[in-house]
Write a protein that holds these residues in place. Structure first.
Motif, mmCIF file in Angstrom:
data_model
loop_
_atom_site.group_PDB
_atom_site.id
_atom_site.type_symbol
_atom_site.label_atom_id
_atom_site.label_comp_id
_atom_site.label_asym_id
_atom_site.label_seq_id
_atom_site.Cartn_x
_atom_site.Cartn_y
_atom_site.Cartn_z
ATOM 1 N N ALA A 38 0.830 -1.210 0.000
ATOM 2 C CA ALA A 38 0.000 0.000 0.000
ATOM 3 C C ALA A 38 0.862 1.256 0.000
ATOM 4 O O ALA A 38 0.550 2.230 -0.691
ATOM 5 N N MET A 39 1.955 1.248 0.756
ATOM 6 C CA MET A 39 2.780 2.449 0.874
ATOM 7 C C MET A 39 3.475 2.805 -0.438
ATOM 8 O O MET A 39 3.699 3.986 -0.715
ATOM 9 N N VAL A 40 3.791 1.818 -1.266
ATOM 10 C CA VAL A 40 4.362 2.115 -2.580
ATOM 11 C C VAL A 40 3.353 2.923 -3.391
ATOM 12 O O VAL A 40 3.692 3.936 -4.022
ATOM 13 N N GLN A 41 2.102 2.510 -3.354
ATOM 14 C CA GLN A 41 1.051 3.222 -4.078
ATOM 15 C C GLN A 41 0.752 4.579 -3.439
ATOM 16 O O GLN A 41 0.477 5.559 -4.144
ATOM 17 N N VAL A 42 0.798 4.637 -2.121
ATOM 18 C CA VAL A 42 0.595 5.902 -1.412
ATOM 19 C C VAL A 42 1.662 6.906 -1.831
ATOM 20 O O VAL A 42 1.358 8.069 -2.106
ATOM 21 N N ASP A 43 2.908 6.460 -1.891
ATOM 22 C CA ASP A 43 3.995 7.355 -2.288
ATOM 23 C C ASP A 43 3.760 7.926 -3.684
ATOM 24 O O ASP A 43 3.993 9.112 -3.920
ATOM 25 N N ALA A 44 3.293 7.101 -4.610
ATOM 26 C CA ALA A 44 3.044 7.580 -5.971
ATOM 27 C C ALA A 44 1.928 8.626 -5.994
ATOM 28 O O ALA A 44 2.055 9.666 -6.654
ATOM 29 N N ALA A 45 0.848 8.367 -5.277
ATOM 30 C CA ALA A 45 -0.259 9.324 -5.228
ATOM 31 C C ALA A 45 0.170 10.610 -4.532
ATOM 32 O O ALA A 45 -0.174 11.717 -4.973
ATOM 33 N N PHE A 46 0.934 10.475 -3.460
ATOM 34 C CA PHE A 46 1.375 11.658 -2.718
ATOM 35 C C PHE A 46 2.338 12.496 -3.565
ATOM 36 O O PHE A 46 2.285 13.725 -3.546
ATOM 37 N N GLU A 47 3.187 11.827 -4.324
ATOM 38 C CA GLU A 47 4.108 12.544 -5.210
ATOM 39 C C GLU A 47 3.326 13.335 -6.262
ATOM 40 O O GLU A 47 3.660 14.483 -6.573
ATOM 41 N N ALA A 48 2.272 12.739 -6.806
ATOM 42 C CA ALA A 48 1.430 13.439 -7.786
ATOM 43 C C ALA A 48 0.761 14.645 -7.144
ATOM 44 O O ALA A 48 0.675 15.717 -7.754
ATOM 45 N N LEU A 49 0.282 14.491 -5.901
ATOM 46 C CA LEU A 49 -0.338 15.621 -5.199
ATOM 47 C C LEU A 49 0.676 16.721 -4.906
ATOM 48 O O LEU A 49 0.354 17.903 -4.994
ATOM 49 N N THR A 50 1.890 16.339 -4.591
ATOM 50 C CA THR A 50 2.937 17.322 -4.337
ATOM 51 C C THR A 50 3.201 18.147 -5.594
ATOM 52 O O THR A 50 3.329 19.373 -5.528
ATOM 53 N N GLY A 51 3.238 17.488 -6.745
ATOM 54 C CA GLY A 51 3.407 18.214 -8.005
ATOM 55 C C GLY A 51 2.257 19.161 -8.275
ATOM 56 O O GLY A 51 2.461 20.299 -8.712
ATOM 57 N N SER A 52 1.051 18.703 -7.987
ATOM 58 C CA SER A 52 -0.127 19.547 -8.177
ATOM 59 C C SER A 52 -0.073 20.759 -7.247
ATOM 60 O O SER A 52 -0.400 21.878 -7.650
#
Length: 129
Positions: A13-27
């Motif tokens: 789950a944390m691998v996927q969380v990191d990807a989503a969080f990285e996308a939000l950080t870019g946004s």
């Protein structure tokens, strides 16, 4: 021998969380808009992904065995992701017009702080021997 080792549910789950969080950080860095170089990344959807990842992990046996402080941080992360999702949906409906509301940064920071608080004892600390 197995070709691959099983990955614990939290690590997966944390691998996927990191990807989503990285996308939000870019946004966030783009003023809470869809990134021009990544038009396939939809900020409200990334917050939804985070919320759903928390929800699904909270249904596992692994979660049930975790200490109460861990459970609280996970629930807080789920709640902050849900709030961020709703606020981003409103911004999207408005066509991402104007300056982003400050509440988006506040909720993002609260989400990040919740994750960081949990990481201190559960990810960044080596296990006791």
């Amino acid at each position: 021998f197995r070709e691959t080792a099983p990955v614990p549910p939290l690590a997966e789950a944390m691998v996927q969380v990191d990807a989503a969080f990285e996308a939000l950080t870019g946004s966030k860095q783009a003023g809470w808009k869809t990134l021009t170089d990544h038009p396939d990344i939809d900020p409200p959807h990334e917050a939804l992904r985070l919320r759903e990842l928390c929800t699904e992990f909270m249904r596992t046996e692994d979660y049930a065995k975790r200490p109460e402080d861990f459970k609280k941080w996970m629930k807080d992360a789920q709640d902050f992701a849900a709030k961020l999702e709703q606020d981003l949906l409103e911004r999207k409906k408005a066509g991402y017009a104007g300056e982003a509301p400050a509440v988006l940064n506040q909720t993002y920071d609260a989400l990040k702080n919740s994750c960081s608080a949990c990481h201190k004892p559960y990810r960044n600390t080596p296990p006791a021997k």
